[in-house]
Structures are given as C-alpha cells and as structure tokens.
Design a protein around this motif. Sequence first.
Motif, PDB file in Angstrom:
ATOM      1  N   ASP A 160      25.750  87.489  66.152  1.00  0.00           N
ATOM      2  CA  ASP A 160      25.943  86.677  67.359  1.00  0.00           C
ATOM      3  C   ASP A 160      24.581  86.282  67.928  1.00  0.00           C
ATOM      4  N   PRO A 161      23.824  85.453  67.199  1.00  0.00           N
ATOM      5  CA  PRO A 161      22.457  85.158  67.623  1.00  0.00           C
ATOM      6  C   PRO A 161      22.344  84.425  68.959  1.00  0.00           C
ATOM      7  N   ASP A 162      23.389  83.729  69.388  1.00  0.00           N
ATOM      8  CA  ASP A 162      23.290  83.034  70.671  1.00  0.00           C
ATOM      9  C   ASP A 162      23.611  83.952  71.854  1.00  0.00           C
ATOM     10  N   GLY A 163      24.007  85.202  71.551  1.00  0.00           N
ATOM     11  CA  GLY A 163      24.252  86.177  72.602  1.00  0.00           C
ATOM     12  C   GLY A 163      25.450  85.865  73.481  1.00  0.00           C
ATOM     13  N   SER A 164      26.412  85.115  72.952  1.00  0.00           N
ATOM     14  CA  SER A 164      27.584  84.733  73.741  1.00  0.00           C
ATOM     15  C   SER A 164      28.553  85.893  73.959  1.00  0.00           C
ATOM     16  N   GLY A 165      28.406  86.959  73.181  1.00  0.00           N
ATOM     17  CA  GLY A 165      29.332  88.084  73.298  1.00  0.00           C
ATOM     18  C   GLY A 165      30.500  87.990  72.337  1.00  0.00           C
ATOM     19  N   ALA A 166      30.492  86.955  71.495  1.00  0.00           N
ATOM     20  CA  ALA A 166      31.542  86.780  70.490  1.00  0.00           C
ATOM     21  C   ALA A 166      30.935  86.067  69.279  1.00  0.00           C
ATOM     22  N   ILE A 167      31.465  86.364  68.113  1.00  0.00           N
ATOM     23  CA  ILE A 167      31.001  85.745  66.876  1.00  0.00           C
ATOM     24  C   ILE A 167      31.951  84.610  66.537  1.00  0.00           C
ATOM     25  N   ASP A 168      31.401  83.406  66.404  1.00  0.00           N
ATOM     26  CA  ASP A 168      32.249  82.306  65.970  1.00  0.00           C
ATOM     27  C   ASP A 168      32.083  82.115  64.461  1.00  0.00           C
ATOM     28  N   TYR A 169      32.910  81.269  63.896  1.00  0.00           N
ATOM     29  CA  TYR A 169      32.913  81.078  62.449  1.00  0.00           C
ATOM     30  C   TYR A 169      31.540  80.653  61.926  1.00  0.00           C
ATOM     31  N   GLU A 170      30.896  79.705  62.586  1.00  0.00           N
ATOM     32  CA  GLU A 170      29.597  79.206  62.112  1.00  0.00           C
ATOM     33  C   GLU A 170      28.536  80.295  62.127  1.00  0.00           C
ATOM     34  N   GLU A 171      28.562  81.143  63.133  1.00  0.00           N
ATOM     35  CA  GLU A 171      27.590  82.243  63.199  1.00  0.00           C
ATOM     36  C   GLU A 171      27.792  83.196  62.020  1.00  0.00           C
ATOM     37  N   LEU A 172      29.047  83.526  61.730  1.00  0.00           N
ATOM     38  CA  LEU A 172      29.328  84.416  60.602  1.00  0.00           C
ATOM     39  C   LEU A 172      28.931  83.765  59.288  1.00  0.00           C
ATOM     40  N   ARG A 173      29.270  82.493  59.136  1.00  0.00           N
ATOM     41  CA  ARG A 173      28.937  81.771  57.904  1.00  0.00           C
ATOM     42  C   ARG A 173      27.422  81.747  57.672  1.00  0.00           C
ATOM     43  N   ARG A 174      26.662  81.409  58.719  1.00  0.00           N
ATOM     44  CA  ARG A 174      25.196  81.356  58.590  1.00  0.00           C
ATOM     45  C   ARG A 174      24.614  82.726  58.267  1.00  0.00           C
ATOM     46  N   ALA A 175      25.102  83.767  58.927  1.00  0.00           N
ATOM     47  CA  ALA A 175      24.577  85.116  58.698  1.00  0.00           C
ATOM     48  C   ALA A 175      24.829  85.565  57.260  1.00  0.00           C
ATOM     49  N   LEU A 176      26.027  85.318  56.742  1.00  0.00           N
ATOM     50  CA  LEU A 176      26.329  85.737  55.369  1.00  0.00           C
ATOM     51  C   LEU A 176      25.595  84.871  54.361  1.00  0.00           C
ATOM     52  N   LEU A 177      25.407  83.613  54.655  1.00  0.00           N
ATOM     53  CA  LEU A 177      24.650  82.739  53.772  1.00  0.00           C
ATOM     54  C   LEU A 177      23.201  83.204  53.684  1.00  0.00           C
ATOM     55  N   GLU A 178      22.599  83.496  54.821  1.00  0.00           N
ATOM     56  CA  GLU A 178      21.224  84.014  54.837  1.00  0.00           C
ATOM     57  C   GLU A 178      21.142  85.349  54.113  1.00  0.00           C
ATOM     58  N   ALA A 179      22.095  86.217  54.362  1.00  0.00           N
ATOM     59  CA  ALA A 179      22.088  87.548  53.751  1.00  0.00           C
ATOM     60  C   ALA A 179      22.217  87.468  52.238  1.00  0.00           C
ATOM     61  N   GLY A 180      22.978  86.489  51.757  1.00  0.00           N
ATOM     62  CA  GLY A 180      23.168  86.332  50.315  1.00  0.00           C
ATOM     63  C   GLY A 180      21.976  85.728  49.615  1.00  0.00           C
ATOM     64  N   ARG A 181      21.037  85.204  50.361  1.00  0.00           N
ATOM     65  CA  ARG A 181      19.861  84.535  49.779  1.00  0.00           C
ATOM     66  C   ARG A 181      18.721  85.469  49.427  1.00  0.00           C
ATOM     67  N   GLY A 182      18.642  86.590  50.081  1.00  0.00           N
ATOM     68  CA  GLY A 182      17.464  87.419  49.833  1.00  0.00           C
ATOM     69  C   GLY A 182      17.665  88.837  50.324  1.00  0.00           C
ATOM     70  N   PRO A 183      16.546  89.552  50.405  1.00  0.00           N
ATOM     71  CA  PRO A 183      16.647  90.945  50.834  1.00  0.00           C
ATOM     72  C   PRO A 183      17.165  91.010  52.274  1.00  0.00           C
ATOM     73  N   PRO A 184      17.886  92.063  52.581  1.00  0.00           N
ATOM     74  CA  PRO A 184      18.459  92.194  53.923  1.00  0.00           C
ATOM     75  C   PRO A 184      17.354  92.234  54.978  1.00  0.00           C
TER      76      PRO A 184
END
Length: 119
Positions: free
Chosen positions: A92-116
């Motif tokens: 939840d990088p925008d700190g809204s207090g909830a994870i939206d679909y785009e936030e989850l998608r971006r986080a997993l995409l970044e995580a799949g690209r390289g070391p954690p």
Amino acid sequence: PRPARREHTNTHMPLMVTSRQRRTLREAEPPSLPAALAATLAANHARVLDLFRALDRNEDGLVSRGELRSKLMGLGLQVSPHELNELFYALDPDGSGAIDYEELRRALLEAGRGPPKRW
C-alpha cells in the motif's frame, strides 16, 4: 411484483496452492513474500486478479489489513504484527490504508523482476 433479491456470494474460482507451495510460502521471510507469491501465481498459471479476489473477502475492491492477515493465516503463514505491517505498507505505497488491485499488481510485478526488496 419484483423478483426476490439474491444475496451476493463470491463465485470466483478459489486460488489453488499446492501443499509444497504452501510450505514454500510459510518458509519465506516477510520481505521475500511478494516474490514468493508472484512465483506461486506464475507456477499455477494464475493471475494477480485471482489473488486479489481471494484477498478481497468482502468484495469492496480493496484489501484491508484484516483481509490480508486472514488470507495469510489461511495459507498457514504466521506473521507477527510488525511483519504484517511491513508487508501491508509495501503493498500500500500510497498509505491509503487499503490495497487496491493496481498496487498489488505493481508490487508483485516488481517482486518477480529481481531480488526481494527489504522494507
């Protein structure tokens, strides 16, 4: 007369995780959990949308901290409150207090690209 209202039920296909994948997720350190989730989705030919729908139990289009904790516990993952907060803030990088679909998608995409990333 009006037709009776049907109660809405979640009819989405459940997110399938093998016992071996569940073990791998349980053994993952919290900072590497997004990468482990991304790998599990890829291995199962699942989509981020499938994971998001599994997390969003009340189907409001957002994943709360409680929904995330509940799903992690359902997968057999024991995380401390501190680890849960770190994971939640990373998703939840925008700190809204909830994870939206785009936030989850971006986080997993970044995580799949390289070391954690360390949070």
